[in-house]
Write a protein that holds these residues in place. Structure first.
Motif, PDB file in Angstrom:
ATOM      1  N   ALA A   3      28.683  15.889  50.145  1.00  0.00           N
ATOM      2  CA  ALA A   3      29.703  17.806  49.853  1.00  0.00           C
ATOM      3  C   ALA A   3      29.312  17.967  48.479  1.00  0.00           C
ATOM      4  CB  ALA A   3      30.737  17.381  49.737  1.00  0.00           C
ATOM      5  N   TYR A   4      29.000  19.725  48.619  1.00  0.00           N
ATOM      6  CA  TYR A   4      28.277  20.398  47.505  1.00  0.00           C
ATOM      7  C   TYR A   4      29.824  21.180  46.256  1.00  0.00           C
ATOM      8  CZ  TYR A   4      23.809  20.556  48.782  1.00  0.00           C
ATOM      9  OH  TYR A   4      22.455  20.344  49.135  1.00  0.00           O
ATOM     10  N   ASP A   5      30.343  21.038  45.183  1.00  0.00           N
ATOM     11  CA  ASP A   5      30.500  20.779  44.509  1.00  0.00           C
ATOM     12  C   ASP A   5      30.056  21.738  43.711  1.00  0.00           C
ATOM     13  OD1 ASP A   5      29.297  19.301  42.447  1.00  0.00           O
ATOM     14  OD2 ASP A   5      31.800  17.396  42.337  1.00  0.00           O
ATOM     15  N   GLU A  10      25.919  23.482  39.496  1.00  0.00           N
ATOM     16  CA  GLU A  10      25.641  24.006  38.030  1.00  0.00           C
ATOM     17  C   GLU A  10      23.672  23.367  37.601  1.00  0.00           C
ATOM     18  OE1 GLU A  10      29.741  23.874  36.693  1.00  0.00           O
ATOM     19  OE2 GLU A  10      29.738  25.657  36.868  1.00  0.00           O
ATOM     20  N   HIS A  11      24.522  21.939  38.354  1.00  0.00           N
ATOM     21  CA  HIS A  11      23.653  21.102  37.809  1.00  0.00           C
ATOM     22  C   HIS A  11      22.202  21.954  38.577  1.00  0.00           C
ATOM     23  CE1 HIS A  11      21.700  17.115  36.853  1.00  0.00           C
ATOM     24  NE2 HIS A  11      21.470  16.495  38.151  1.00  0.00           N
ATOM     25  N   LEU A  12      22.157  22.306  39.640  1.00  0.00           N
ATOM     26  CA  LEU A  12      20.364  22.069  40.264  1.00  0.00           C
ATOM     27  C   LEU A  12      20.488  23.858  40.375  1.00  0.00           C
ATOM     28  CD1 LEU A  12      21.310  20.891  43.598  1.00  0.00           C
ATOM     29  CD2 LEU A  12      20.606  19.554  41.886  1.00  0.00           C
ATOM     30  N   LEU A  13      21.300  24.554  40.319  1.00  0.00           N
ATOM     31  CA  LEU A  13      20.338  26.003  39.724  1.00  0.00           C
ATOM     32  C   LEU A  13      18.897  26.470  38.950  1.00  0.00           C
ATOM     33  CD1 LEU A  13      24.147  28.483  40.190  1.00  0.00           C
ATOM     34  CD2 LEU A  13      22.081  28.596  41.763  1.00  0.00           C
ATOM     35  N   LEU A  72      24.623  35.243  37.015  1.00  0.00           N
ATOM     36  CA  LEU A  72      23.878  33.399  37.547  1.00  0.00           C
ATOM     37  C   LEU A  72      22.648  33.429  37.700  1.00  0.00           C
ATOM     38  CD1 LEU A  72      25.230  32.792  40.917  1.00  0.00           C
ATOM     39  CD2 LEU A  72      26.284  31.563  38.819  1.00  0.00           C
ATOM     40  N   PHE A  73      21.807  34.422  37.395  1.00  0.00           N
ATOM     41  CA  PHE A  73      20.377  34.704  37.417  1.00  0.00           C
ATOM     42  C   PHE A  73      20.324  34.322  35.646  1.00  0.00           C
ATOM     43  CE2 PHE A  73      16.401  36.689  35.627  1.00  0.00           C
ATOM     44  CZ  PHE A  73      15.912  35.674  36.057  1.00  0.00           C
ATOM     45  N   LEU A  74      20.711  35.327  34.838  1.00  0.00           N
ATOM     46  CA  LEU A  74      21.634  35.350  33.297  1.00  0.00           C
ATOM     47  C   LEU A  74      21.394  34.010  32.559  1.00  0.00           C
ATOM     48  CD1 LEU A  74      21.441  39.288  32.790  1.00  0.00           C
ATOM     49  CD2 LEU A  74      19.748  37.891  32.776  1.00  0.00           C
ATOM     50  N   ARG A  75      22.410  33.497  33.378  1.00  0.00           N
ATOM     51  CA  ARG A  75      23.045  31.544  33.007  1.00  0.00           C
ATOM     52  C   ARG A  75      21.685  30.930  33.293  1.00  0.00           C
ATOM     53  NH1 ARG A  75      28.112  30.520  32.263  1.00  0.00           N
ATOM     54  NH2 ARG A  75      27.975  32.099  30.930  1.00  0.00           N
ATOM     55  N   TYR A  76      21.413  30.664  34.539  1.00  0.00           N
ATOM     56  CA  TYR A  76      20.377  29.424  34.697  1.00  0.00           C
ATOM     57  C   TYR A  76      19.285  29.656  34.839  1.00  0.00           C
ATOM     58  CZ  TYR A  76      25.705  28.260  35.936  1.00  0.00           C
ATOM     59  OH  TYR A  76      26.225  27.811  35.730  1.00  0.00           O
ATOM     60  N   ALA A  77      18.734  30.887  35.066  1.00  0.00           N
ATOM     61  CA  ALA A  77      17.312  30.666  34.554  1.00  0.00           C
ATOM     62  C   ALA A  77      16.821  31.561  33.289  1.00  0.00           C
ATOM     63  CB  ALA A  77      16.932  32.577  36.031  1.00  0.00           C
ATOM     64  N   LEU A  78      17.619  31.868  32.242  1.00  0.00           N
ATOM     65  CA  LEU A  78      17.149  32.590  31.456  1.00  0.00           C
ATOM     66  C   LEU A  78      18.252  31.508  29.942  1.00  0.00           C
ATOM     67  CD1 LEU A  78      16.752  36.564  31.926  1.00  0.00           C
ATOM     68  CD2 LEU A  78      15.358  34.096  32.227  1.00  0.00           C
ATOM     69  N   ASP A  79      19.067  31.108  31.089  1.00  0.00           N
ATOM     70  CA  ASP A  79      19.604  30.230  29.751  1.00  0.00           C
ATOM     71  C   ASP A  79      20.400  31.220  28.528  1.00  0.00           C
ATOM     72  OD1 ASP A  79      20.936  27.810  28.750  1.00  0.00           O
ATOM     73  OD2 ASP A  79      19.407  27.219  27.628  1.00  0.00           O
ATOM     74  N   TRP A  80      20.940  32.340  29.016  1.00  0.00           N
ATOM     75  CA  TRP A  80      21.928  33.453  28.045  1.00  0.00           C
ATOM     76  C   TRP A  80      23.167  33.135  27.674  1.00  0.00           C
ATOM     77  CZ3 TRP A  80      20.515  39.338  29.131  1.00  0.00           C
ATOM     78  CH2 TRP A  80      18.874  39.208  28.760  1.00  0.00           C
ATOM     79  N   ALA A 108      28.953  26.776  46.489  1.00  0.00           N
ATOM     80  CA  ALA A 108      29.019  25.686  47.126  1.00  0.00           C
ATOM     81  C   ALA A 108      29.275  25.715  48.150  1.00  0.00           C
ATOM     82  CB  ALA A 108      30.369  24.724  45.904  1.00  0.00           C
ATOM     83  N   ALA A 109      30.545  26.279  48.574  1.00  0.00           N
ATOM     84  CA  ALA A 109      31.426  26.403  50.151  1.00  0.00           C
ATOM     85  C   ALA A 109      30.337  27.737  51.182  1.00  0.00           C
ATOM     86  CB  ALA A 109      32.148  28.177  49.620  1.00  0.00           C
ATOM     87  N   TRP A 110      29.019  27.798  50.912  1.00  0.00           N
ATOM     88  CA  TRP A 110      28.270  28.146  51.762  1.00  0.00           C
ATOM     89  C   TRP A 110      26.901  27.433  52.267  1.00  0.00           C
ATOM     90  CZ3 TRP A 110      22.889  28.363  52.274  1.00  0.00           C
ATOM     91  CH2 TRP A 110      22.673  29.382  53.191  1.00  0.00           C
ATOM     92  N   LEU A 111      27.117  26.353  50.943  1.00  0.00           N
ATOM     93  CA  LEU A 111      26.393  24.915  51.076  1.00  0.00           C
ATOM     94  C   LEU A 111      27.129  23.780  52.301  1.00  0.00           C
ATOM     95  CD1 LEU A 111      24.351  24.951  47.864  1.00  0.00           C
ATOM     96  CD2 LEU A 111      23.141  24.805  50.033  1.00  0.00           C
ATOM     97  N   ASN A 112      28.196  24.629  51.875  1.00  0.00           N
ATOM     98  CA  ASN A 112      29.149  23.113  52.849  1.00  0.00           C
ATOM     99  C   ASN A 112      29.339  23.452  53.829  1.00  0.00           C
ATOM    100  OD1 ASN A 112      29.350  21.500  50.597  1.00  0.00           O
ATOM    101  ND2 ASN A 112      30.576  22.443  49.475  1.00  0.00           N
ATOM    102  N   GLY A 113      28.772  24.934  54.439  1.00  0.00           N
ATOM    103  CA  GLY A 113      29.016  25.967  55.262  1.00  0.00           C
ATOM    104  C   GLY A 113      30.864  26.452  55.555  1.00  0.00           C
TER     105      GLY A 113
END
Length: 127
Positions: A3-5, A10-13, A72-80, A108-113
């Motif tokens: 299951a995705y939590d 956050e670890h994979l983004l 999400l992009f600015l946080r996890y892609a650019l580490d802002w 997480a919800a979408w990945l868990n269906g």
């Protein structure tokens, strides 16, 4: 099936935007490198690559709002940091944290269906 939590999402983004980030991602089910070798469960052996494929599919298919997607992009892609994202978007740091929290929860919800229900860790089974 794993299951995705929130922690795993956050670890994979970062790997959504930086393919080389996958080299720095450690398989959460793998033993420490200094541990003696043992038997390997073939059902769980290749799960990291499945997670990486899933997170990319989730980013493309999950119905995120524009503000959530941007945060999400600015946080996890650019580490802002929150303050820089807030200044860029003209919102408060708290609004940025809310967008990131909600976006990770939706992924997480979408990945868990499942359907995402607004609120911390409140997920309902999709009907």
């Amino acid at each position: 099936m794993t299951a995705y939590d929130r922690r795993l999402v956050e670890h994979l983004l970062p790997a959504v935007w930086d393919q080389e980030a996958a080299y720095g991602i450690r398989n959460p089910t793998a033993p420490d490198a200094d541990m003696p070798k043992g038997t390997v469960d073939p059902k769980a052996a290749g799960i990291l690559f499945a997670h990486l494929a899933d997170i990319r599919r989730g980013w493309a298919g999950c119905p995120l709002e524009l503000g959530e997607r941007r945060a999400l992009f600015l946080r996890y892609a650019l580490d802002w940091p929150d303050a820089l994202i807030a200044a860029r978007d003209g919102v408060t740091d708290r609004a940025v944290r809310y967008r990131v929290e909600r976006g990770v929860g939706k992924l997480a919800a979408w990945l868990n269906g499942r359907d995402y229900i607004d609120g911390y860790e409140e997920l309902a089974v999709a009907g």
